[in-house]
Write a protein that holds these residues in place. Structure first.
Motif, PDB file in Angstrom:
ATOM      1  N   THR A   1     -41.949  41.396 -11.501  1.00  0.00           N
ATOM      2  CA  THR A   1     -41.234  40.347 -10.910  1.00  0.00           C
ATOM      3  C   THR A   1     -40.438  39.522 -11.880  1.00  0.00           C
ATOM      4  OG1 THR A   1     -43.052  38.883 -11.099  1.00  0.00           O
ATOM      5  CG2 THR A   1     -42.579  40.098  -9.108  1.00  0.00           C
ATOM      6  N   HIS A   2     -39.644  38.701 -11.589  1.00  0.00           N
ATOM      7  CA  HIS A   2     -38.500  37.823 -12.345  1.00  0.00           C
ATOM      8  C   HIS A   2     -39.387  36.592 -12.887  1.00  0.00           C
ATOM      9  CE1 HIS A   2     -35.456  35.150 -13.078  1.00  0.00           C
ATOM     10  NE2 HIS A   2     -35.765  34.121 -12.086  1.00  0.00           N
ATOM     11  N   GLY A   3     -40.480  36.259 -12.103  1.00  0.00           N
ATOM     12  CA  GLY A   3     -41.193  35.050 -12.671  1.00  0.00           C
ATOM     13  C   GLY A   3     -42.656  35.206 -12.013  1.00  0.00           C
ATOM     14  N   LEU A   4     -43.317  34.110 -12.469  1.00  0.00           N
ATOM     15  CA  LEU A   4     -44.738  34.000 -12.355  1.00  0.00           C
ATOM     16  C   LEU A   4     -45.407  35.232 -12.309  1.00  0.00           C
ATOM     17  CD1 LEU A   4     -44.747  32.020  -8.951  1.00  0.00           C
ATOM     18  CD2 LEU A   4     -45.551  31.324 -11.257  1.00  0.00           C
ATOM     19  N   LYS A   5     -45.147  36.010 -13.320  1.00  0.00           N
ATOM     20  CA  LYS A   5     -45.474  37.481 -13.692  1.00  0.00           C
ATOM     21  C   LYS A   5     -46.803  37.557 -13.837  1.00  0.00           C
ATOM     22  CE  LYS A   5     -41.140  38.586 -16.142  1.00  0.00           C
ATOM     23  NZ  LYS A   5     -40.413  39.140 -17.310  1.00  0.00           N
TER      24      LYS A   5
ATOM     25  N   VAL B   1     -49.417  25.950  -2.914  1.00  0.00           N
ATOM     26  CA  VAL B   1     -48.531  26.586  -3.573  1.00  0.00           C
ATOM     27  C   VAL B   1     -47.121  25.918  -3.663  1.00  0.00           C
ATOM     28  CG1 VAL B   1     -49.533  28.735  -2.224  1.00  0.00           C
ATOM     29  CG2 VAL B   1     -47.892  27.224  -0.879  1.00  0.00           C
ATOM     30  N   SER B   2     -47.124  24.684  -3.501  1.00  0.00           N
ATOM     31  CA  SER B   2     -45.952  23.975  -3.924  1.00  0.00           C
ATOM     32  C   SER B   2     -46.292  23.074  -5.337  1.00  0.00           C
ATOM     33  CB  SER B   2     -45.592  23.170  -2.912  1.00  0.00           C
ATOM     34  OG  SER B   2     -46.520  22.037  -2.520  1.00  0.00           O
ATOM     35  N   THR B   3     -47.488  22.477  -5.458  1.00  0.00           N
ATOM     36  CA  THR B   3     -47.722  21.673  -6.305  1.00  0.00           C
ATOM     37  C   THR B   3     -47.718  22.108  -7.878  1.00  0.00           C
ATOM     38  OG1 THR B   3     -49.392  20.568  -4.875  1.00  0.00           O
ATOM     39  CG2 THR B   3     -49.417  19.438  -7.160  1.00  0.00           C
ATOM     40  N   ALA B   4     -48.019  23.531  -8.144  1.00  0.00           N
ATOM     41  CA  ALA B   4     -47.765  23.935  -9.627  1.00  0.00           C
ATOM     42  C   ALA B   4     -46.432  23.803 -10.043  1.00  0.00           C
ATOM     43  CB  ALA B   4     -48.031  25.370  -9.447  1.00  0.00           C
ATOM     44  N   SER B   5     -45.181  23.713  -9.276  1.00  0.00           N
ATOM     45  CA  SER B   5     -44.091  23.688  -9.682  1.00  0.00           C
ATOM     46  C   SER B   5     -43.816  22.065 -10.220  1.00  0.00           C
ATOM     47  CB  SER B   5     -43.099  23.696  -8.300  1.00  0.00           C
ATOM     48  OG  SER B   5     -43.184  24.938  -8.121  1.00  0.00           O
ATOM     49  N   ILE B   6     -44.458  21.275  -9.841  1.00  0.00           N
ATOM     50  CA  ILE B   6     -44.332  19.955 -10.524  1.00  0.00           C
ATOM     51  C   ILE B   6     -44.971  19.832 -12.027  1.00  0.00           C
ATOM     52  CG2 ILE B   6     -45.086  17.255 -10.222  1.00  0.00           C
ATOM     53  CD1 ILE B   6     -45.500  17.927  -7.182  1.00  0.00           C
ATOM     54  N   GLY B   7     -45.866  20.665 -11.982  1.00  0.00           N
ATOM     55  CA  GLY B   7     -46.630  20.551 -13.244  1.00  0.00           C
ATOM     56  C   GLY B   7     -45.700  21.362 -14.292  1.00  0.00           C
ATOM     57  N   ALA B   8     -45.017  22.355 -13.691  1.00  0.00           N
ATOM     58  CA  ALA B   8     -44.158  23.324 -14.628  1.00  0.00           C
ATOM     59  C   ALA B   8     -43.025  22.566 -15.053  1.00  0.00           C
ATOM     60  CB  ALA B   8     -43.883  24.713 -13.787  1.00  0.00           C
ATOM     61  N   LEU B   9     -42.257  21.541 -14.016  1.00  0.00           N
ATOM     62  CA  LEU B   9     -41.310  21.004 -14.241  1.00  0.00           C
ATOM     63  C   LEU B   9     -41.710  19.934 -15.490  1.00  0.00           C
ATOM     64  CD1 LEU B   9     -38.360  20.041 -13.629  1.00  0.00           C
ATOM     65  CD2 LEU B   9     -39.494  18.566 -12.010  1.00  0.00           C
TER      66      LEU B   9
ATOM     67  N   SER C   1     -39.289  30.941  -9.033  1.00  0.00           N
ATOM     68  CA  SER C   1     -40.156  32.283  -8.152  1.00  0.00           C
ATOM     69  C   SER C   1     -40.929  31.544  -7.195  1.00  0.00           C
ATOM     70  CB  SER C   1     -40.887  32.999  -9.165  1.00  0.00           C
ATOM     71  OG  SER C   1     -39.884  33.570  -9.951  1.00  0.00           O
ATOM     72  N   GLY C   2     -41.659  30.395  -7.518  1.00  0.00           N
ATOM     73  CA  GLY C   2     -42.400  29.673  -6.688  1.00  0.00           C
ATOM     74  C   GLY C   2     -41.830  29.516  -5.358  1.00  0.00           C
ATOM     75  N   GLY C   3     -40.701  29.046  -5.441  1.00  0.00           N
ATOM     76  CA  GLY C   3     -39.690  28.660  -4.211  1.00  0.00           C
ATOM     77  C   GLY C   3     -39.535  29.786  -3.215  1.00  0.00           C
ATOM     78  N   GLN C   4     -39.720  31.107  -3.721  1.00  0.00           N
ATOM     79  CA  GLN C   4     -39.652  32.076  -2.715  1.00  0.00           C
ATOM     80  C   GLN C   4     -40.883  32.392  -1.810  1.00  0.00           C
ATOM     81  OE1 GLN C   4     -36.328  32.221  -3.822  1.00  0.00           O
ATOM     82  NE2 GLN C   4     -36.681  34.517  -3.080  1.00  0.00           N
ATOM     83  N   HIS C   5     -41.925  31.584  -1.926  1.00  0.00           N
ATOM     84  CA  HIS C   5     -43.111  31.803  -1.077  1.00  0.00           C
ATOM     85  C   HIS C   5     -42.581  31.103   0.383  1.00  0.00           C
ATOM     86  CE1 HIS C   5     -47.018  31.306   0.929  1.00  0.00           C
ATOM     87  NE2 HIS C   5     -47.530  31.897  -0.045  1.00  0.00           N
ATOM     88  N   GLN C   6     -43.051  31.876   1.398  1.00  0.00           N
ATOM     89  CA  GLN C   6     -42.468  31.082   2.739  1.00  0.00           C
ATOM     90  C   GLN C   6     -42.876  29.993   2.866  1.00  0.00           C
ATOM     91  OE1 GLN C   6     -44.251  32.998   6.310  1.00  0.00           O
ATOM     92  NE2 GLN C   6     -42.372  32.776   7.398  1.00  0.00           N
TER      93      GLN C   6
END
Length: 400
Positions: free
Chosen positions: A192-196, A249-257, A370-375
């Motif tokens: 994949t593109h991300g979250l490999k 499935v949304s909160t990891a994005s905050i830590g990555a930012l 990539s995290g944003g692609q989750h439904q």
């Protein structure tokens, strides 16, 4: 009795602050292992063991099965800290760790099977309702193929989605079936593109028997009336199922930012641009880091406020209003998109240097995108549903 042997006493439970600090201490080693995890399409086993030893997977696990029964806010704080080191690790921590909460909603016989011989057992999942079911004596015959089972190679059990027999018009009777590893085939598809490193491979089940007690319906979670509530009576297990999962499935994005912001500030503080100007003195760079810092604070505050509200209801034995639940889902779903938008601006601050794979910028940006692609992070869909309800439409979503 096995349960008595596993049950923890209050003095053995670390504080919330200590657990978050344990997660933060892993950040340097998670950064060092990130490339190996990406190459293997799997978080390295040493990281899973480190998280187990730190007790991180036990945050939401029932005390009667060796867990800590802490607030989801602590769980998400741990997740954000891990995602600062590697968003793939934060991601699988969220989707694996939340299962130790959901298992408490099942009939207690299911939790006994999972934890009685291994209180550190890992449950992977994919909730897509692709399972084909046939009612038989004592349970179901269950088959199917599912995508996106994050952390699947580390699991001993799986939560897999399916439709129960007899589901008709209107809201389908969807739910979760608990399947042991021996009934599951993992098919390596994750490139994949991300979250490999999440290793979100396909899984296949062929005609497995699932006893009744190893099932849980979304409606039970929506109505906060699950079989496990008979024995797991604490307020933690009276939170709406959908709300607890969605944030995983949304909160990891905050830590990555936060990680990207840290990297850009460190890089830009000493960087001279191609034309001699310092990045740290560029007003556009200054605005980008200010926006990122404010966005992180805003997203965290909303997360905490929403769970404060739901925890008050759980403690009082009441249920949050439908409008609040719809809003909370929308607010969770927009996290990944908001983080991705701000991350793209930070990436531009890095300039041409940000393109090199030896630097962390592009990898972190790809993970957030990539995290944003989750439904569950489809903010357009869940925002429209929330807006429609404000116009008076009847809500049909029970994953709230």
């Amino acid at each position: 009795m096995v349960e008595a042997a596993l049950k923890v006493v209050e003095g053995d439970i670390p504080s919330a602050a200590e657990l978050v600090e344990r997660a933060r201490k892993l950040i340097p080693v998670l950064r060092e292992r990130a490339a190996a995890g990406d190459a293997a399409a799997n978080v390295v086993p040493e990281t899973i063991e480190d998280m187990k030893k730190a007790g991180l997977f036990r945050v939401l696990q029932p005390k009667r099965w060796g867990g800590y029964e802490m607030s989801p806010k602590t769980f998400y704080d741990v997740q954000m800290a891990l995602a600062e080191g590697d968003m793939s690790v934060g991601w699988i921590y969220g989707v694996i760790g939340v299962h130790n909460w959901q298992i408490a909603l099942f009939d207690d016989r299911a939790a006994r099977e999972v934890f009685e011989n291994n209180p550190d057992a890992i449950i992977a999942s994919t909730y897509m309702p692709k399972g084909k079911t046939e009612a038989v004596e004592g349970g179901y015959r269950f088959s199917g193929r599912w995508q996106f089972s994050s952390g699947s190679k580390h699991a001993q059990w799986f939560f897999l989605g399916g439709l129960f027999p007899g589901a008709g018009e209107g809201v389908p009777n969807m739910g979760t079936f608990l399947i042991p590893l021996e009934d599951v085939e993992i098919v390596e598809t994750w490139d994949t593109h991300g979250l490999k490193a999440t290793g979100s491979h396909d899984v296949i089940v062929k005609d497995a028997f699932v006893p009744d007690y190893r099932t849980h319906t979304h409606r039970q979670g929506f109505e906060i009336d699950s079989p496990g509530n008979a024995v797991n009576t604490g307020p933690l297990y009276r939170l709406p199922f959908g709300q607890v999962f969605l944030r995983s499935v949304s909160t990891a994005s905050i830590g990555a930012l936060q990680a990207l912001l840290n990297e850009v500030i460190a890089f830009g503080s000493g960087k001279l641009g191609s034309f001699g100007g310092r990045t740290s003195e560029n007003p556009f760079a200054q605005l980008a880091v200010a926006e990122a810092a404010a966005t992180i604070a805003d997203l965290k505050n909303t997360l905490y406020a929403n769970f404060d509200h739901m925890e008050r209801h759980a403690a009082a034995g009441t249920v949050p209003a439908m409008e609040d639940r719809l809003r909370f889902k929308y607010q969770s779903s927009e996290v990944a998109s908001r983080c991705a938008g701000v991350a793209a601006k930070l990436f531009r601050v890095a300039g041409g240097s940000g393109l090199f794979l030896e630097k962390p910028f592009a990898r972190i940006l790809a993970n957030i995108e990539s995290g944003g692609q989750h439904q569950a992070n489809s903010y357009e869909l869940w925002g429209a549903n929330f807006g429609a309800s404000l116009f008076g439409a009847e809500n049909q979503d029970i994953f709230l």
